[in-house]
Motif scaffolding. Structure first.
Motif, PDB file in Angstrom:
ATOM      1  N   MET A 166       0.440  -0.886   0.284  1.00 21.27           N
ATOM      2  CA  MET A 166      -0.730  -0.202   0.016  1.00 21.27           C
ATOM      3  C   MET A 166       1.009   1.437  -0.124  1.00 21.27           C
ATOM      4  O   MET A 166       0.540   2.203   0.255  1.00 21.27           O
ATOM      5  CB  MET A 166      -0.529   0.032   1.710  1.00 21.27           C
ATOM      6  N   GLY A 167       2.202   1.444  -0.657  1.00 27.26           N
ATOM      7  CA  GLY A 167       2.889   2.549  -0.532  1.00 27.26           C
ATOM      8  C   GLY A 167       2.475   3.566  -1.251  1.00 27.26           C
ATOM      9  O   GLY A 167       1.427   3.489  -2.293  1.00 27.26           O
ATOM     10  N   PRO A 168       3.045   4.821  -2.005  1.00 30.44           N
ATOM     11  CA  PRO A 168       2.223   6.003  -1.921  1.00 30.44           C
ATOM     12  C   PRO A 168       2.918   5.717  -3.678  1.00 30.44           C
ATOM     13  O   PRO A 168       4.228   5.032  -3.907  1.00 30.44           O
ATOM     14  CB  PRO A 168       2.562   6.847  -1.519  1.00 30.44           C
ATOM     15  N   GLY A 169       1.413   6.652  -4.339  1.00 26.82           N
ATOM     16  CA  GLY A 169       2.279   6.560  -6.148  1.00 26.82           C
ATOM     17  C   GLY A 169       2.986   7.526  -5.494  1.00 26.82           C
ATOM     18  O   GLY A 169       3.457   8.597  -5.333  1.00 26.82           O
ATOM     19  N   ARG A 170       4.422   7.618  -7.323  1.00 29.44           N
ATOM     20  CA  ARG A 170       5.131   8.459  -7.827  1.00 29.44           C
ATOM     21  C   ARG A 170       4.636   9.831  -7.806  1.00 29.44           C
ATOM     22  O   ARG A 170       3.996   9.601  -8.516  1.00 29.44           O
ATOM     23  CB  ARG A 170       5.769   7.657  -8.684  1.00 29.44           C
ATOM     24  N   VAL A 171       5.130  10.691  -6.974  1.00 29.92           N
ATOM     25  CA  VAL A 171       4.608  11.833  -7.500  1.00 29.92           C
ATOM     26  C   VAL A 171       5.176  12.452  -8.349  1.00 29.92           C
ATOM     27  O   VAL A 171       5.928  12.504  -9.160  1.00 29.92           O
ATOM     28  CB  VAL A 171       5.104  13.283  -6.036  1.00 29.92           C
ATOM     29  N   TYR A 172       4.354  12.916  -9.600  1.00 29.76           N
ATOM     30  CA  TYR A 172       4.801  13.225 -11.629  1.00 29.76           C
ATOM     31  C   TYR A 172       5.590  14.966 -11.273  1.00 29.76           C
ATOM     32  O   TYR A 172       5.277  15.817  -9.412  1.00 29.76           O
ATOM     33  CB  TYR A 172       3.388  14.588 -11.889  1.00 29.76           C
ATOM     34  N   PRO A 173       6.438  14.259 -11.428  1.00 32.04           N
ATOM     35  CA  PRO A 173       7.893  15.777 -11.819  1.00 32.04           C
ATOM     36  C   PRO A 173       6.923  16.869 -12.277  1.00 32.04           C
ATOM     37  O   PRO A 173       6.089  16.601 -13.084  1.00 32.04           O
ATOM     38  CB  PRO A 173       9.595  15.161 -11.676  1.00 32.04           C
ATOM     39  N   ASP A 174       7.452  18.010 -11.652  1.00 34.34           N
ATOM     40  CA  ASP A 174       7.342  19.434 -12.127  1.00 34.34           C
ATOM     41  C   ASP A 174       7.979  19.827 -13.181  1.00 34.34           C
ATOM     42  O   ASP A 174       9.122  18.573 -13.715  1.00 34.34           O
ATOM     43  CB  ASP A 174       7.180  20.018 -11.388  1.00 34.34           C
ATOM     44  N   PRO A 175       7.661  20.968 -13.972  1.00 29.45           N
ATOM     45  CA  PRO A 175       8.412  21.025 -15.657  1.00 29.45           C
ATOM     46  C   PRO A 175      10.089  21.170 -15.544  1.00 29.45           C
ATOM     47  O   PRO A 175      10.421  20.405 -16.440  1.00 29.45           O
ATOM     48  CB  PRO A 175       7.795  22.518 -15.620  1.00 29.45           C
ATOM     49  N   ASP A 176      10.512  22.000 -14.301  1.00 29.21           N
ATOM     50  CA  ASP A 176      12.106  21.527 -13.830  1.00 29.21           C
ATOM     51  C   ASP A 176      12.383  20.112 -13.826  1.00 29.21           C
ATOM     52  O   ASP A 176      13.522  20.233 -14.204  1.00 29.21           O
ATOM     53  CB  ASP A 176      12.218  22.536 -12.721  1.00 29.21           C
ATOM     54  N   GLU A 177      12.019  19.405 -12.869  1.00 26.66           N
ATOM     55  CA  GLU A 177      12.084  18.157 -13.009  1.00 26.66           C
ATOM     56  C   GLU A 177      11.949  17.182 -14.437  1.00 26.66           C
ATOM     57  O   GLU A 177      12.966  16.500 -14.796  1.00 26.66           O
ATOM     58  CB  GLU A 177      11.488  17.272 -12.134  1.00 26.66           C
ATOM     59  N   GLN A 178      11.048  17.470 -15.241  1.00 27.34           N
ATOM     60  CA  GLN A 178      10.548  16.574 -16.474  1.00 27.34           C
ATOM     61  C   GLN A 178      12.009  17.231 -17.069  1.00 27.34           C
ATOM     62  O   GLN A 178      12.886  16.628 -17.950  1.00 27.34           O
ATOM     63  CB  GLN A 178       9.290  17.215 -16.518  1.00 27.34           C
TER      64      GLN A 178
END
Length: 382
Positions: free
Chosen positions: A286-298
């Motif tokens: 039941m681990g948390p899903g991945r946090v989508y990266p922001d534009p800078d991280e992308q």
């Protein structure tokens, strides 16, 4: 698996890349106007106009498409006892749809996710190359003696030089003998595939040289435009490998290694582990899903992928396949996967083909008809 991995999947990728380049070339032109009146407002919508898919007409259509697909897969996988329970069928179908197919499609359509996958593939390949280089370097160091000398006023002892020369001679002879032995084993290995008549499967199989994987590489790297002599020379040089005994040997060797790789539980487990860590890096109970990266991280993920792709080739290889501007060539390749909606068309095309190969029943009847057939056969058996 031979034709599936080397011909069918590369063919889908090849056609997709050609269509993407065609749309990018004609986008916002008289041939493909980007006017709201024409129903084409983005590059993804423009791509959909020339390569439509029923799942991407609207969000409701996509949900319905995945539900039908999930129901069909669930009906094939469940046993008769669970098929007789509408609750079990609905529950498993919903899990396959929402947590499986929908989640995978959404994540695999993200450009940054594809860039991460490319980076991981390059890292795995370069890591193996580095390990082999270290082994070769270690073998060379063990073979060649290191002779330390004084900087000035050195007196050479003839007996010492003779002993060192004898040591080098013995090691060179040992290396040559080892190389001949390995060469003999390789010839015997290849010769084993040349004997015997071709099986029925081999007669229906596409020759290795005729598979789409080579066309995909040429299309992806634009060798026909950048270096037209390279694909032409390769086609001429590889003609003998497509026919006769040499062609049979090439097909059998590649099929042998594919079966060896796919039958290797460790390799398959490693692929699954890398795929899981890429799609679900916080996987667990039941681990948390991945946090989508922001534009800078992308942007950072794309830059890292660009660096990895550029660094995995030597300068000669860059000039041969990427032309005079390798950085711009890598950017052009990455731009092919920069639009999420365009990527979704590719993901759905691959998903449909894979499911059609794994569950061929769904290409002939609808999920409801398949359910009626299986329940009817179960009732008759009783």
């Amino acid at each position: 698996m031979f034709g599936f991995l080397l011909d069918e999947i590369p063919l889908i990728l090849d056609e997709h890349i050609k269509d993407v380049r065609l749309v990018r070339e004609r986008y916002q032109s008289a041939l493909l106007p980007a006017a709201p009146a024409a129903g084409v407002e983005t590059l993804g919508r423009a791509f959909h106009s020339i390569r439509p898919h029923p799942a991407l007409v609207s969000a409701e259509d996509e949900t319905a498409f995945l539900q039908v697909l999930s129901k069909g897969v669930t009906i094939v996988l469940l046993d008769q006892a669970n098929l007789n329970s509408p609750l079990a069928l609905s529950l498993v179908s919903t899990i396959v749809c929402d947590m499986g197919l929908k989640n995978a499609v959404e994540k695999l359509s993200e450009p940054w996710m594809l860039y991460e996958i490319f980076t991981k593939i390059v890292d795995v390949v370069t890591q193996k190359q580095q390990q082999e280089a270290v082994k070769q370097e270690t073998a060379v160091k063990k073979t060649v003696p290191v002779v330390t000398t004084a900087a000035a006023g050195m007196v050479i002892n003839p007996s010492t030089v003779t002993a060192q020369a004898g040591t080098v001679y013995r090691r060179v002879v040992r290396l040559c003998g080892s190389a001949l032995a390995r060469g003999g084993k390789m010839l015997a290995f290849v010769g084993g595939f040349a004997s015997g008549e071709a099986s029925a499967l081999e007669k229906t199989r596409v020759p290795l040289i005729g598979t789409s994987v080579f066309s995909l590489m040429s299309t992806l790297l634009q060798l026909g435009e950048r270096k037209p002599l390279v694909p032409a020379a390769l086609r001429v040089c590889t003609v003998p490998l497509g026919y006769g005994r040499l062609g049979k040997v090439c097909n059998r060797v590649v099929a042998y290694y594919l079966e060896l790789f796919l039958g290797n539980a460790g390799a398959v487990a490693n692929i699954i582990r890398i795929a899981r860590e890429t799609l679900f890096p916080n996987a667990g109970p039941m681990g948390p899903g991945r946090v989508y990266p922001d534009p800078d991280e992308q942007a950072a993920i794309r830059a890292h992928c660009h660096k990895a792709l550029l660094g995995c080739m030597s300068e000669t290889a860059k000039f041969m396949v990427l032309g005079d501007e390798p950085k711009e060539s890598i950017d052009e390749i990455l731009d092919l996967f920069a639009d999420k909606l365009v990527n979704k068309h590719l993901v759905y095309a691959l998903l449909e083909h894979i499911i059609a190969r794994l569950v061929p029943e769904l290409t002939e009847v609808t999920p409801q008809e398949l359910l009626d057939i299986k329940l009817g056969s179960s009732t008759q058996s009783r």
